[in-house]
Design a protein around this motif. Sequence first.
Motif, PDB file in Angstrom:
ATOM      1  N   ALA A 236     -43.423 -36.679  21.358  1.00  0.00           N
ATOM      2  CA  ALA A 236     -44.829 -36.964  21.671  1.00  0.00           C
ATOM      3  C   ALA A 236     -45.379 -35.522  22.261  1.00  0.00           C
ATOM      4  CB  ALA A 236     -44.675 -37.936  23.012  1.00  0.00           C
ATOM      5  N   VAL A 237     -46.475 -35.276  21.881  1.00  0.00           N
ATOM      6  CA  VAL A 237     -47.252 -34.331  22.523  1.00  0.00           C
ATOM      7  C   VAL A 237     -48.720 -34.809  22.874  1.00  0.00           C
ATOM      8  CG1 VAL A 237     -48.158 -31.934  21.637  1.00  0.00           C
ATOM      9  CG2 VAL A 237     -46.178 -32.620  20.708  1.00  0.00           C
ATOM     10  N   ALA A 238     -49.014 -34.655  24.053  1.00  0.00           N
ATOM     11  CA  ALA A 238     -50.341 -35.152  24.473  1.00  0.00           C
ATOM     12  C   ALA A 238     -51.368 -34.204  23.957  1.00  0.00           C
ATOM     13  CB  ALA A 238     -50.348 -35.082  26.107  1.00  0.00           C
ATOM     14  N   PRO A 239     -52.520 -35.071  23.108  1.00  0.00           N
ATOM     15  CA  PRO A 239     -53.454 -34.135  22.555  1.00  0.00           C
ATOM     16  C   PRO A 239     -54.270 -33.470  23.670  1.00  0.00           C
ATOM     17  CG  PRO A 239     -53.630 -36.786  22.492  1.00  0.00           C
ATOM     18  CD  PRO A 239     -52.304 -36.431  23.126  1.00  0.00           C
ATOM     19  N   ALA A 240     -55.164 -32.712  23.254  1.00  0.00           N
ATOM     20  CA  ALA A 240     -55.958 -31.894  24.377  1.00  0.00           C
ATOM     21  C   ALA A 240     -56.866 -32.830  25.025  1.00  0.00           C
ATOM     22  CB  ALA A 240     -56.680 -30.883  23.540  1.00  0.00           C
TER      23      ALA A 240
ATOM     24  N   VAL B 249     -59.961 -34.325  23.283  1.00  0.00           N
ATOM     25  CA  VAL B 249     -59.736 -35.504  22.134  1.00  0.00           C
ATOM     26  C   VAL B 249     -60.244 -36.572  22.552  1.00  0.00           C
ATOM     27  CG1 VAL B 249     -58.245 -36.084  20.526  1.00  0.00           C
ATOM     28  CG2 VAL B 249     -58.056 -33.687  21.260  1.00  0.00           C
ATOM     29  N   LYS B 250     -59.802 -37.237  23.667  1.00  0.00           N
ATOM     30  CA  LYS B 250     -60.143 -38.605  24.008  1.00  0.00           C
ATOM     31  C   LYS B 250     -61.574 -38.791  23.894  1.00  0.00           C
ATOM     32  CE  LYS B 250     -59.166 -41.690  27.731  1.00  0.00           C
ATOM     33  NZ  LYS B 250     -58.818 -42.209  29.131  1.00  0.00           N
TER      34      LYS B 250
ATOM     35  N   LYS C  26     -63.970 -37.209  22.562  1.00  0.00           N
ATOM     36  CA  LYS C  26     -64.634 -37.182  21.243  1.00  0.00           C
ATOM     37  C   LYS C  26     -64.089 -38.501  20.333  1.00  0.00           C
ATOM     38  CE  LYS C  26     -62.926 -32.793  20.102  1.00  0.00           C
ATOM     39  NZ  LYS C  26     -62.354 -31.626  18.863  1.00  0.00           N
ATOM     40  N   VAL C  27     -62.940 -39.026  20.719  1.00  0.00           N
ATOM     41  CA  VAL C  27     -62.506 -40.069  19.841  1.00  0.00           C
ATOM     42  C   VAL C  27     -63.451 -41.349  20.269  1.00  0.00           C
ATOM     43  CG1 VAL C  27     -60.536 -41.808  19.432  1.00  0.00           C
ATOM     44  CG2 VAL C  27     -60.269 -39.460  19.174  1.00  0.00           C
ATOM     45  N   PHE C  28     -63.564 -41.427  21.464  1.00  0.00           N
ATOM     46  CA  PHE C  28     -64.163 -42.550  21.958  1.00  0.00           C
ATOM     47  C   PHE C  28     -65.813 -42.417  21.982  1.00  0.00           C
ATOM     48  CE2 PHE C  28     -60.194 -43.401  24.059  1.00  0.00           C
ATOM     49  CZ  PHE C  28     -60.068 -44.708  23.941  1.00  0.00           C
TER      50      PHE C  28
ATOM     51  N   LYS D  16     -66.828 -41.451  19.129  1.00  0.00           N
ATOM     52  CA  LYS D  16     -67.021 -41.527  17.539  1.00  0.00           C
ATOM     53  C   LYS D  16     -66.899 -43.186  17.623  1.00  0.00           C
ATOM     54  CE  LYS D  16     -66.498 -39.750  13.609  1.00  0.00           C
ATOM     55  NZ  LYS D  16     -66.601 -38.236  12.853  1.00  0.00           N
ATOM     56  N   LEU D  17     -65.778 -43.850  18.603  1.00  0.00           N
ATOM     57  CA  LEU D  17     -65.847 -45.199  18.233  1.00  0.00           C
ATOM     58  C   LEU D  17     -66.863 -46.033  18.889  1.00  0.00           C
ATOM     59  CD1 LEU D  17     -62.130 -45.933  19.538  1.00  0.00           C
ATOM     60  CD2 LEU D  17     -63.268 -46.689  17.529  1.00  0.00           C
ATOM     61  N   PHE D  18     -67.323 -45.476  20.118  1.00  0.00           N
ATOM     62  CA  PHE D  18     -68.305 -46.570  20.699  1.00  0.00           C
ATOM     63  C   PHE D  18     -69.835 -45.982  20.515  1.00  0.00           C
ATOM     64  CE2 PHE D  18     -64.268 -47.326  22.717  1.00  0.00           C
ATOM     65  CZ  PHE D  18     -64.327 -48.412  22.478  1.00  0.00           C
TER      66      PHE D  18
END
Lengths: 159, 281
Positions: free
Chosen positions: B57-61, B64-65, B67-69, B71-73
């Motif tokens: 496991a490597v925690a993403p920067a 990133v969280k 950015k992802v959210f 994009k999602l919402f």
Amino acid sequence: MEYLYEKYSAAVYGVVLRIVKSEDTAEEVLQDCLLRVWHKINDYDKNKGKLFTWMINIARNLAIDKIRSKEYKSQLKSNDIDVNVSLVDKSYEERFKPEYIGVRDMLDNLNNDQRSLIDLMYFKGYSQSEISEEFGIPLGTVKTRVRSAMEKLRKLFVN
Amino acid sequence: LNIEEYISSGILEAYVLGQLDAIESAKVDEIARQYPLVREELNIIESAFENYANAHAVAPAPDVKKKVFEKLFGEGTEIDNTIHSNFKENKDTTPVISISSRNQFYKSLIAASVTIAIISLFAAFYFRHKWRLAENSLVALQQENSTLASTYNQVKYSSEQKIKDQEKLVSSLLDTNSRLIKLKGLPTSPNSNALVVWNKSSKEVLINVKSLPAAPSDQQYQLWALDNGVPIDAGVFEVTDSLQLQKLKTINSAQAFAVTLEKRGGSVSPTLSSMVVMGAI
């Protein structure tokens, strides 16, 4: 979704990073994976396996698709591969989660053959028969090594 | 089925890694349902691989969280529409995002089409209205035009007629053979008078009524030429506008002219009592 992210993103990202060997691409794949999980959550059948297994398989397939795409190959060619490797190792050290340190130590219990077999299956998407063909190892030997690796990994789980 | 052999065949690892096709994994599902040992082994493999993943496991920067959210919402409104269709497309490797944006594209395309249709409809009504107005005023203008044309023709005709009369009068008067005879009112009608032009060579007789009382509808004025005391019929005429010259019968020889009021169509001999004007040459 946020819960999923907190719980699994590090494991997914770590695996993806191992496969694509670039932080930018790994972020991209992680994002695609979460989008797909979000959109296809109804496809998940909990009777057939754990959510993590389903999720990591999506991520692995996306990551392997990525490195097999022409675009990515030419991009990697222009980069220095050594830089990528050291980059992975660096972030690996920096952001390694403390709670997994014990697990990592236990990984050292796997011998080199076992580890590279699991790596080939887990990070390269090789089937056991493909490994046998590619590396000239008898299929029976591959199966035995995978089995014993599984036994050791299982112990990590039991502990 | 030898369970031990099946478990050690490697197929379960392949199943957990998602390396089997749909038929093969359905078969594994079926066997796992029947044999709890197989189910148990699958759980162990899953956990083993999960541990393996956790070990890497490597925690993403941290960003990133976010950015992802986003994009999602950020595309939250689109998700409901695409979610059902995507469920069916298991083999689909196209990123889901592009489906959403394609949807967005078609939506705006449809919106644009509808807007254009509505605008066209309004424009059609507007131009139809304009066209009707234009047509109505065209009809009105055409009517006005024909009225003007006929008025013009009347005016033109009557003025040409007047000019002809005047030319005739002038030429008659200027002819050296013409004699002008002024017929003056007699005691029965003192304000009456008329002018007779008699051309001695062409024997033509013209009369211009300056002022005569209007004749009753059953009667007409009649001109007489007096030749050596004998009255000769010179024809009947109507009382008309002052400048008009009326051409009457030709007279070969006369010393005087007189007008009497006779029955309509004229008489053979003059009624002397109804004589209104008379003049000598």
